[in-house]
Scaffold this active site. Structure first.
Site, PDB file in Angstrom:
ATOM      1  N   ASN A  94      14.875  -8.220 -13.136  1.00 26.53           N
ATOM      2  CA  ASN A  94      15.189  -8.625 -11.764  1.00 26.53           C
ATOM      3  C   ASN A  94      13.955  -8.310 -10.928  1.00 26.53           C
ATOM      4  O   ASN A  94      13.656  -7.145 -10.680  1.00 26.53           O
ATOM      5  CB  ASN A  94      16.411  -7.827 -11.288  1.00 26.53           C
ATOM      6  CG  ASN A  94      16.666  -7.979  -9.796  1.00 26.53           C
ATOM      7  OD1 ASN A  94      16.105  -8.855  -9.142  1.00 26.53           O
ATOM      8  ND2 ASN A  94      17.511  -7.107  -9.263  1.00 26.53           N
ATOM      9  N   LYS A 130      13.441  -8.926  -7.835  1.00 27.21           N
ATOM     10  CA  LYS A 130      13.697  -8.636  -6.413  1.00 27.21           C
ATOM     11  C   LYS A 130      12.728  -9.448  -5.542  1.00 27.21           C
ATOM     12  O   LYS A 130      12.442 -10.594  -5.850  1.00 27.21           O
ATOM     13  CB  LYS A 130      13.605  -7.127  -6.167  1.00 27.21           C
ATOM     14  CG  LYS A 130      14.470  -6.363  -7.171  1.00 27.21           C
ATOM     15  CD  LYS A 130      14.695  -4.938  -6.840  1.00 27.21           C
ATOM     16  CE  LYS A 130      15.600  -4.328  -7.908  1.00 27.21           C
ATOM     17  NZ  LYS A 130      16.004  -2.975  -7.635  1.00 27.21           N
ATOM     18  N   HIS A 181      24.619  -7.823  -6.739  1.00 27.50           N
ATOM     19  CA  HIS A 181      23.677  -6.706  -6.879  1.00 27.50           C
ATOM     20  C   HIS A 181      23.900  -5.715  -5.738  1.00 27.50           C
ATOM     21  O   HIS A 181      24.169  -6.117  -4.603  1.00 27.50           O
ATOM     22  CB  HIS A 181      22.230  -7.218  -6.872  1.00 27.50           C
ATOM     23  CG  HIS A 181      21.265  -6.148  -7.256  1.00 27.50           C
ATOM     24  ND1 HIS A 181      20.816  -5.224  -6.350  1.00 27.50           N
ATOM     25  CD2 HIS A 181      20.703  -5.825  -8.450  1.00 27.50           C
ATOM     26  CE1 HIS A 181      20.003  -4.375  -6.984  1.00 27.50           C
ATOM     27  NE2 HIS A 181      19.918  -4.732  -8.253  1.00 27.50           N
ATOM     28  N   GLU A 187      21.973  -4.097  -3.928  1.00 30.44           N
ATOM     29  CA  GLU A 187      21.142  -4.295  -2.731  1.00 30.44           C
ATOM     30  C   GLU A 187      21.731  -5.389  -1.844  1.00 30.44           C
ATOM     31  O   GLU A 187      21.613  -5.342  -0.615  1.00 30.44           O
ATOM     32  CB  GLU A 187      19.690  -4.592  -3.145  1.00 30.44           C
ATOM     33  CG  GLU A 187      19.002  -3.312  -3.602  1.00 30.44           C
ATOM     34  CD  GLU A 187      17.886  -3.511  -4.607  1.00 30.44           C
ATOM     35  OE1 GLU A 187      17.399  -4.631  -4.773  1.00 30.44           O
ATOM     36  OE2 GLU A 187      17.504  -2.503  -5.246  1.00 30.44           O
ATOM     37  N   GLU A 240      25.375  -0.831 -12.705  1.00 34.26           N
ATOM     38  CA  GLU A 240      24.187  -0.340 -12.012  1.00 34.26           C
ATOM     39  C   GLU A 240      24.575   0.721 -10.994  1.00 34.26           C
ATOM     40  O   GLU A 240      24.916   0.404  -9.855  1.00 34.26           O
ATOM     41  CB  GLU A 240      23.504  -1.502 -11.289  1.00 34.26           C
ATOM     42  CG  GLU A 240      22.999  -2.566 -12.230  1.00 34.26           C
ATOM     43  CD  GLU A 240      21.693  -3.153 -11.729  1.00 34.26           C
ATOM     44  OE1 GLU A 240      20.769  -3.263 -12.523  1.00 34.26           O
ATOM     45  OE2 GLU A 240      21.595  -3.455 -10.531  1.00 34.26           O
ATOM     46  N   GLY A 294      15.876   2.030  -8.477  1.00 33.55           N
ATOM     47  CA  GLY A 294      14.618   2.180  -7.750  1.00 33.55           C
ATOM     48  C   GLY A 294      14.307   3.609  -7.364  1.00 33.55           C
ATOM     49  O   GLY A 294      13.394   3.866  -6.585  1.00 33.55           O
ATOM     50  N   SER A 336      16.468   2.200 -12.984  1.00 32.50           N
ATOM     51  CA  SER A 336      15.295   2.954 -13.443  1.00 32.50           C
ATOM     52  C   SER A 336      15.103   2.914 -14.956  1.00 32.50           C
ATOM     53  O   SER A 336      14.674   3.906 -15.550  1.00 32.50           O
ATOM     54  CB  SER A 336      15.358   4.398 -12.935  1.00 32.50           C
ATOM     55  OG  SER A 336      15.319   4.418 -11.519  1.00 32.50           O
TER      56      SER A 336
HETATM   57  P1  PGA Z   1      15.169  -0.569 -11.018  1.00 31.97           P
HETATM   58  O1  PGA Z   1      16.162  -1.718 -10.520  1.00 31.97           O
HETATM   59  O2  PGA Z   1      14.976  -0.797 -12.506  1.00 31.97           O
HETATM   60  O3  PGA Z   1      13.909  -0.777 -10.234  1.00 31.97           O
HETATM   61  O4  PGA Z   1      15.832   0.728 -10.754  1.00 31.97           O
HETATM   62  C1  PGA Z   1      17.247  -2.135 -11.296  1.00 31.97           C
HETATM   63  C2  PGA Z   1      18.016  -3.205 -10.582  1.00 31.97           C
HETATM   64  O5  PGA Z   1      18.192  -3.116  -9.372  1.00 31.97           O
HETATM   65  O6  PGA Z   1      18.457  -4.191 -11.196  1.00 31.97           O
END
Ligand code: PGA
Length: 244
Positions: A4, A6, A90, A92, A162, A168, A208
């Site tokens: 992903n 982003k 997601h 976010e 997640e 992140g 992460s």
């Molecule tokens: P990250 O993001 O690997 O940067 O923690 C994962 C995600 O949001 O899908």
């Protein structure tokens, strides 16, 4: 194994990524590979992976076929560009853009209706985990979302667990914590759709994930794959995750 991106990369950077990434995964037959770039890079990405084992997904999908929905992109538009998958729900989107269990369900249904495979995200926030509410949050997200699908629709989705506190932040859920949550989700699937569906559904872990921790996560029988943010932006790093 999915990436992903982003809100990162331009079309030129997308093409440069795939020039490097393609040869690194061309023999990777143990998994499906899906990368989800921003909307503006989808056409470039689809062109760059033509004839390869890499599929391209969107990061979101509008719930209608078309209409007065400023800022949204519909399933038929994504299909027309050659996209095969889409992330929905997601954290976010839920956290910063007002996405709710209801809109996540609408978007999941739209993906299925227009022939895209949805990667449906669920997961608890830090205060929910610390307050012992993880199971309740996963149950609510499941009941208000995935449980509303028909058996046929359910067979076409991928679930991504997640935990918001791990995204992140560099704080990965330990393999045990992740596997525990995956078991909770799989049990919900079993109760609603039966044992065969629970055995068959793929549940990805996201938060992460890195070349360093992917092996231990994938060693958990409960974890069928990963959804990777930061570490999917670099071709070498994401290829070493894919080829763990
Ligand atoms: P990250 O993001 O690997 O940067 O923690 C994962 C995600 O949001 O899908």
């Amino acid at each position: 194994m999915s990436g992903n991106w982003k809100m990162y990369k331009t079309p030129a950077e997308t093409i440069a990524f795939f020039e490097k990434f393609r040869p690194l995964v061309e023999k990777s037959e143990h998994c499906e590979i899906v990368i989800c770039p921003p909307f503006t890079n989808l056409a470039a990405a689809v062109g760059a992976v033509q004839g390869s084992n890499i599929r391209i997904g969107a990061q979101n999908i509008g719930w209608a076929k078309e209409g007065a929905f400023t800022g949204e992109i519909s399933g038929p538009m994504l299909k027309a560009v050659g996209v095969t998958h889409t992330i929905v729900g997601h954290s976010e989107r839920r956290q910063y853009f007002g996405e709710t269990d209801e809109t996540v369900l609408q978007r999941t249904r739209a993906a299925l209706e227009f022939g895209l495979s949805p990667i449906v995200c669920v997961g608890e926030r830090l205060e929910e985990r610390e307050g012992g509410a993880t199971e309740a949050v996963l149950a609510r997200q499941f009941q208000k979302g995935i449980a509303e699908l028909s058996e046929q629709q359910f067979a076409k989705i991928v679930i991504a667990y997640e935990p918001v506190w791990a995204i992140g932040t560099g704080k990965t859920a330990t393999p045990d914590i992740a596997a525990g949550a995956h078991r909770t989700i799989r049990a919900q699937v079993r109760d609603k759709f039966g044992k065969d569906a629970a055995d068959a559904v793929r549940i990805l872990y996201g938060g992460s994930v890195s070349p360093e921790n992917v092996k231990a996560l994938m060693a958990q029988p409960e974890i069928d794959g990963v959804l990777v943010g930061g570490k999917s932006l670099d071709a070498l790093s994401f290829a070493s995750i894919v080829n763990f």
